[in-house]
Design a protein around this motif. Structure first.
Motif, mmCIF file in Angstrom:
data_model
loop_
_atom_site.group_PDB
_atom_site.id
_atom_site.type_symbol
_atom_site.label_atom_id
_atom_site.label_comp_id
_atom_site.label_asym_id
_atom_site.label_seq_id
_atom_site.Cartn_x
_atom_site.Cartn_y
_atom_site.Cartn_z
ATOM 1 N N ARG A 471 -4.902 -14.515 3.628
ATOM 2 C CA ARG A 471 -3.638 -14.070 3.038
ATOM 3 C C ARG A 471 -3.697 -14.135 1.513
ATOM 4 O O ARG A 471 -3.199 -13.237 0.828
ATOM 5 C CB ARG A 471 -2.473 -14.926 3.557
ATOM 6 C CG ARG A 471 -1.158 -14.622 2.866
ATOM 7 C CD ARG A 471 0.017 -15.260 3.571
ATOM 8 N NE ARG A 471 0.293 -14.623 4.833
ATOM 9 C CZ ARG A 471 1.364 -14.893 5.590
ATOM 10 N NH1 ARG A 471 2.245 -15.794 5.195
ATOM 11 N NH2 ARG A 471 1.549 -14.264 6.732
ATOM 12 N N GLU A 472 -4.318 -15.179 0.987
ATOM 13 C CA GLU A 472 -4.424 -15.305 -0.474
ATOM 14 C C GLU A 472 -5.271 -14.168 -1.061
ATOM 15 O O GLU A 472 -4.937 -13.626 -2.121
ATOM 16 C CB GLU A 472 -5.019 -16.662 -0.844
ATOM 17 C CG GLU A 472 -4.055 -17.824 -0.627
ATOM 18 C CD GLU A 472 -4.716 -19.183 -0.734
ATOM 19 O OE1 GLU A 472 -3.986 -20.189 -0.845
ATOM 20 O OE2 GLU A 472 -5.970 -19.246 -0.693
ATOM 21 N N ALA A 474 -5.547 -11.203 0.225
ATOM 22 C CA ALA A 474 -4.743 -9.982 0.324
ATOM 23 C C ALA A 474 -3.720 -9.920 -0.812
ATOM 24 O O ALA A 474 -3.506 -8.858 -1.419
ATOM 25 C CB ALA A 474 -4.044 -9.931 1.674
ATOM 26 N N ILE A 475 -3.080 -11.044 -1.113
ATOM 27 C CA ILE A 475 -2.091 -11.071 -2.209
ATOM 28 C C ILE A 475 -2.777 -10.833 -3.550
ATOM 29 O O ILE A 475 -2.276 -10.091 -4.397
ATOM 30 C CB ILE A 475 -1.340 -12.419 -2.205
ATOM 31 C CG1 ILE A 475 -0.445 -12.512 -0.967
ATOM 32 C CG2 ILE A 475 -0.520 -12.594 -3.486
ATOM 33 C CD1 ILE A 475 0.216 -13.866 -0.777
ATOM 34 N N ARG A 478 -3.362 -7.203 -3.991
ATOM 35 C CA ARG A 478 -2.143 -6.455 -4.344
ATOM 36 C C ARG A 478 -1.751 -6.695 -5.792
ATOM 37 O O ARG A 478 -1.218 -5.796 -6.454
ATOM 38 C CB ARG A 478 -0.995 -6.856 -3.402
ATOM 39 C CG ARG A 478 -1.274 -6.603 -1.934
ATOM 40 C CD ARG A 478 -1.868 -5.235 -1.681
ATOM 41 N NE ARG A 478 -0.870 -4.190 -1.720
ATOM 42 C CZ ARG A 478 -1.124 -2.922 -1.985
ATOM 43 N NH1 ARG A 478 -2.367 -2.546 -2.299
ATOM 44 N NH2 ARG A 478 -0.162 -2.018 -1.979
ATOM 45 N N ILE A 488 5.269 -7.214 -3.463
ATOM 46 C CA ILE A 488 4.370 -7.722 -2.425
ATOM 47 C C ILE A 488 5.178 -8.317 -1.276
ATOM 48 O O ILE A 488 4.855 -8.137 -0.096
ATOM 49 C CB ILE A 488 3.415 -8.789 -3.005
ATOM 50 C CG1 ILE A 488 2.502 -8.155 -4.062
ATOM 51 C CG2 ILE A 488 2.569 -9.423 -1.895
ATOM 52 C CD1 ILE A 488 1.646 -9.161 -4.810
ATOM 53 N N ALA A 489 6.266 -9.015 -1.608
ATOM 54 C CA ALA A 489 7.123 -9.617 -0.584
ATOM 55 C C ALA A 489 7.731 -8.559 0.320
ATOM 56 O O ALA A 489 7.767 -8.715 1.550
ATOM 57 C CB ALA A 489 8.220 -10.442 -1.254
ATOM 58 N N GLU A 491 6.547 -5.560 0.901
ATOM 59 C CA GLU A 491 5.456 -4.970 1.686
ATOM 60 C C GLU A 491 5.030 -5.874 2.834
ATOM 61 O O GLU A 491 4.690 -5.416 3.920
ATOM 62 C CB GLU A 491 4.268 -4.694 0.755
ATOM 63 C CG GLU A 491 3.114 -3.959 1.390
ATOM 64 C CD GLU A 491 1.967 -3.748 0.418
ATOM 65 O OE1 GLU A 491 1.217 -4.720 0.200
ATOM 66 O OE2 GLU A 491 1.833 -2.639 -0.128
ATOM 67 N N ALA A 492 5.053 -7.201 2.587
ATOM 68 C CA ALA A 492 4.583 -8.173 3.585
ATOM 69 C C ALA A 492 5.705 -8.721 4.457
ATOM 70 O O ALA A 492 5.470 -9.618 5.265
ATOM 71 C CB ALA A 492 3.882 -9.323 2.883
ATOM 72 N N ASN A 494 8.165 -10.627 3.611
ATOM 73 C CA ASN A 494 8.245 -12.047 3.304
ATOM 74 C C ASN A 494 9.194 -12.253 2.137
ATOM 75 O O ASN A 494 9.654 -11.289 1.514
ATOM 76 C CB ASN A 494 6.857 -12.597 2.953
ATOM 77 C CG ASN A 494 6.629 -13.982 3.518
ATOM 78 O OD1 ASN A 494 7.535 -14.821 3.457
ATOM 79 N ND2 ASN A 494 5.444 -14.213 4.048
ATOM 80 N N ILE A 499 5.813 -15.702 -1.664
ATOM 81 C CA ILE A 499 4.704 -15.016 -2.342
ATOM 82 C C ILE A 499 4.367 -15.716 -3.647
ATOM 83 O O ILE A 499 3.193 -15.892 -3.994
ATOM 84 C CB ILE A 499 5.061 -13.533 -2.589
ATOM 85 C CG1 ILE A 499 5.291 -12.805 -1.260
ATOM 86 C CG2 ILE A 499 3.943 -12.850 -3.392
ATOM 87 C CD1 ILE A 499 4.113 -12.812 -0.320
ATOM 88 N N HIS A 502 2.276 -18.706 -2.965
ATOM 89 C CA HIS A 502 0.877 -18.320 -2.728
ATOM 90 C C HIS A 502 0.173 -18.013 -4.050
ATOM 91 O O HIS A 502 -0.993 -18.394 -4.241
ATOM 92 C CB HIS A 502 0.819 -17.095 -1.810
ATOM 93 C CG HIS A 502 1.044 -17.406 -0.364
ATOM 94 N ND1 HIS A 502 0.266 -18.289 0.339
ATOM 95 C CD2 HIS A 502 1.975 -16.936 0.524
ATOM 96 C CE1 HIS A 502 0.682 -18.354 1.585
ATOM 97 N NE2 HIS A 502 1.737 -17.548 1.730
#
Length: 540
Positions: A471-472, A474-475, A478, A488-489, A491-492, A494, A499, A502
């Motif tokens: 996950r890290e 992937a972030i 992005r 990002i939040a 999109e995910a 979340n 985010i 992270h």
């Protein structure tokens, strides 16, 4: 298995008709001489693709003829590739026309059609054709009614189904499509079913050469040695035959000499591989063998440049091409390890779905980075894969042994070390040379074995990698793509606060305090991809 000639064979007249030349091919098959080859090329040059549609035998022989005539010419590999392109085009057109007209589709046509599909890189289609050939040759009643209606009896197509020929071609299809077990079975079958000279001379020697190559690459040195003995002395063969039909034997010899760290012998075979060019279907195995040789002599830049050149000339992405069970990808990952690009190894392997061939480079990257727990986990996972090549199983055992030793688990370390060093010892010098010298000395000491490196190597460079979760990573990607934490939040699915948490962890692991510093550090580690507006493909 020396070259078969006949003092009574008649020469082909320079003005021979197409029918006359084709009659010679039926009689002599692969046993063509220089004048035969020139006659074949002269006839083919006068015919259009449309006229060749009904003569797949003539076009298939033209590929061989091009190699014979090119013995003393520059650019032979390019000429062969050009002929193969025409071969693929005509074979495909011939098949389409016969199916559309509901005319008989023969084994004589299915074999070149399978080769054409391989040359286009359509291995699924090639395998399907291989299955059809097997069904027709071994059990004509096994095909469905629609297909049976389009097929004439095998006895009518014996002019191309020479003993061993179709089976060798099926084996090449399977080896490139990553079914090693079936490929080896077909090569063995082709060798034993090939008939009297000159047919056994060519089909048999080709099958033995390819079987030796596959055995060597998979790590079965004893089997490779047996098959190389069946190939015999390739110096007795004409040059075109060595380059076209026995290249597998040269690949096998290069791999085995490199494994044994006999770099003087390996150089002889590697030079032959390089001189043969790369315009033939077994090029992934050639690239793999030459890469391992270059890495053994500490020339990773040479290996890297070759891989980039191959990708450029063939228009392929060497980081993801699946041909021959990702063998080229494996060569690329091995090269990246030798230039300490561990982060890029992990990213590329993950991006490709961690194919079987990538597990050992990933485990070795963790080991050279000092992350013994991760090295133990990945190598243990590799050992549980039933289709893991023997060579990789032994290297996985060695990596696991070192990792468990460093983690204080002596019992598990010794068990894995026994697996790694049991049986054939040909590849051990190469496997040992890929580890830190101190690790190899210590694991031998733990086993109570006196060890002195027969082939001392420079100490392996340690690899620095940043351990991020999936996950890290992937972030982080992005962030590199320009997204904010809020974007990002969304999109995910979340929360922005999650985010941001992270991102703080990512900064801490990278030892930075800002987005700009994080992206610079991630770029240096090979953890991110950069996307360019003018190029929609992912940059590697």
């Amino acid at each position: 298995m020396g070259r078969v000639t006949s003092d009574t064979r008649s020469a082909v007249a320079p003005s021979a008709s197409t029918d006359d030349v084709e009659a010679v091919l039926i009689e002599r098959w692969y046993d063509l001489d220089q004048s035969d080859a020139e006659a074949v090329l002269a006839v083919v040059a006068t015919l259009s693709d449309q006229e060749l549609l009904d003569r797949p035998r003539l076009l298939a022989s033209a590929v061989i003829a091009r190699s014979i005539v090119a013995d003393a010419e520059a650019g032979a590999s390019g000429d062969r590739a050009e002929m193969l392109e025409r071969f693929a085009r005509v074979a495909s057109a011939a098949h389409a026309r016969k199916v559309a007209a509901q005319q008989p589709v023969t084994v004589e046509l299915l074999v070149p059609l399978m080769i054409a599909a391989r040359w286009r890189g359509d291995f699924n289609a090639a395998q399907q054709l291989s299955d059809r050939i097997s069904a027709l040759r071994h059990d004509p009643t096994a095909v469905d009614d629609d297909l049976r209606a389009l097929v004439i009896s095998a006895s009518d197509s014996l002019t191309i189904d020479r003993p061993g020929h179709a089976t060798v071609q099926q084996g090449i299809t399977e080896i490139l499509a990553a079914d090693s077990e079936r490929a080896m079975s077909l090569f063995s079958q082709a060798y034993h079913e090939s008939g009297n000279p000159p047919f056994r001379h060519f089909a048999g020697v080709s099958a033995a050469a390819n079987a030796a190559m596959l055995a060597a690459v998979e790590g079965h040195a004893d089997a490779a040695t047996t098959w190389l003995a069946r190939v015999g002395d390739t110096a007795e063969l004409p040059t075109w035959c060595r380059d076209l039909l026995t290249i597998g034997a040269t690949i096998a010899s290069t791999v085995m000499a490199t494994d044994a760290r006999d770099l003087g012998t390996a150089r002889v075979y590697a030079d032959r591989l390089s001189d043969a060019g790369d315009q033939f279907e077994l090029w992934p195995f050639q690239v793999y063998a030459l890469t391992q040789y270059d890495l053994a002599r500490h020339e990773p830049v040479v290996a890297f440049e070759r891989l980039k050149r191959i990708g450029f000339e063939r228009g392929i992405d060497v980081t993801s091409v699946p041909i021959a069970n990702h063998l080229v990808f494996r060569a690329y990952l091995d090269t990246l390890i030798d230039v300490a690009e561990g982060g890029l190894v992990l990213r590329l392997a993950e991006g490709a779905g961690e194919p079987l061939r990538s597990l050992i480079p990933v485990a070795r990257t963790h080991q050279l980075a000092g992350d013994h727990r991760a090295a133990a986990q990945v190598s243990a996972r590799a050992l549980r894969r039933i289709r893991m090549p023997l060579r990789d199983m032994r290297e996985a055992s060695l990596i696991h042994a070192v990792a468990r030793m460093r983690l204080g688990d002596a019992e598990s370390a010794l068990r894995s070390f026994t697996i790694a060093t049991s049986g054939d010892a040909v590849s051990l010098p190469s496997l040992f040379s890929r580890q830190h010298a101190q690790d190899i000395a210590d694991i031998h000491a733990l086993a109570g074995i006196d060890y002195a490196a027969q082939h001392p190597c420079p100490e392996r460079r340690s690899i620095e990698i940043i351990s991020l979760t999936r996950r890290e990573r992937a972030i982080l990607q992005r962030l590199a793509d320009g997204l904010s934490a809020t974007e990002i939040a969304v999109e995910a699915f979340n929360s922005p606060n999650t985010i941001k948490t992270h991102i703080k962890r990512i900064y801490k692991k990278l030892g930075v305090s800002s987005r700009a510093e994080a992206l610079a550090a991630a770029d240096q580690q090979g953890l991110i991809r950069w996307h360019h507006p003018e190029d929609t493909r992912n940059a590697s």
